[in-house]
Design an enzyme around this catalytic site. Structure first.
Site: not given
Ligand code: PAF
Length: 286
Positions: A37, A151
């Site tokens: 993140h 991802k």
């Protein structure tokens, strides 16, 4: 760093920044933040002056109640990380702020086709939940650019398609997957793995790499590659949901002339359902 829990507070702050001519870059998250993140936040810097991160564990995108209930919630820790990363605003809405009516009565948005296979087939309703919340967040934040990780490859493609189909002006940026030294993709769900499973989990990406290299050597034998990859995941102790080779641009099954491909995989290891992917090109000039 400003925090806003209500749409009203969010809008007051954003209006001020927009009025000053700042570009707003948005990173939507479900919290439990890790280095993946923070890489998105870092990339966001390149696209504007003000970085807005949302933390909202979105009930609409969970197909299993226990998965939603057990999803790790680490708010204070997340806020420290975002402060250290010089984020400008964190939006922390309550469920009632995002879903003012019972969820099943809310207007939803769904991307047909792309949203109902692979992850969509394994997790019915998942992508409807993702697109509905992302669209709502886009309307609230009105970002110039939004950043997502690769991802969740299918999610990224679906959001790009939604933005295109609805003629939205937000730019979508995809960022490479952040990995541990073992090449295991960072994910909040890695915390469900025992120490032994954590080591074993690196086998998912190793299988994808092996599958990619095999397809490069045997480009006409994609189905065999898929079958062998599933077997090798099973031998490594996984319970695979799928390993599938698709075209990068629309995630359809490749034809003989397609060269830009991606291999997508989802597999269970103990209580954790892991997903990962790898891109490959069969173009001799690339
Ligand atoms: O990728 C995620 O964390 C979520 O699916 C998202 C995009 C924040 C929507 O809830």
């Amino acid at each position: 760093m400003v925090t806003a829990e209500t749409i009203a507070d969010l809008r007051v702050q954003l209006r001020a920044w927009r009025g000053a001519g700042d570009r707003i870059v948005f990173v939507p998250t479900m919290g439990n933040l890790h280095a993946g993140h923070l890489k998105l936040v870092q990339a966001a810097r390149e696209h504007g002056q003000r970085i807005v991160v949302s933390i909202f564990v979105n009930p609409m995108q969970f197909d299993r109640a226990d998965d939603f209930a057990n999803y790790p919630r680490t708010r204070q820790d997340d806020l420290h990380k975002l402060e250290d990363a010089s984020v400008d605003l964190v939006f922390l809405p309550t469920e009632a702020e995002i879903y003012p009516r019972p969820m099943e009565q809310m207007t939803f948005v769904e991307v047909p086709g792309l949203g109902s296979e692979l992850e969509g087939a394994e997790r019915p309703g998942h992508f409807r939940g993702v697109t509905t919340v992302v669209l709502r967040l886009f309307h609230l934040v009105e970002p110039d650019v939004a950043v997502f990780g690769k991802k969740d490859y299918q999610q990224l493609m679906i959001i790009r398609r939604m933005v295109d189909d609805l003629g939205m002006s937000v730019g979508i940026v995809g960022i490479e997957t952040e990995r541990e030294a073992s090449d295991l993709a960072l994910s909040s769900r890695n915390s469900y793995l025992t120490d032994a499973q954590h080591k074993q989990a690196a086998g998912l990406y190793a299988t994808l790499v092996h599958c990619r290299d095999w397809i490069i050597d045997h480009p006409g034998e994609i189905e065999t590659a898929e079958v062998e990859a599933v077997k090798s995941l099973e031998l490594a102790g996984f319970r695979p949901d799928y390993i599938s080779v698709r075209r990068q641009n629309d995630l359809k099954k490749p034809g003989v002339n397609d060269t830009e491909l991606v291999i997508l995989a989802a597999a269970w290891l103990g209580k954790a359902r892991l997903i990962d992917n790898i891109e490959l090109s069969l173009n001799p000039n690339s």
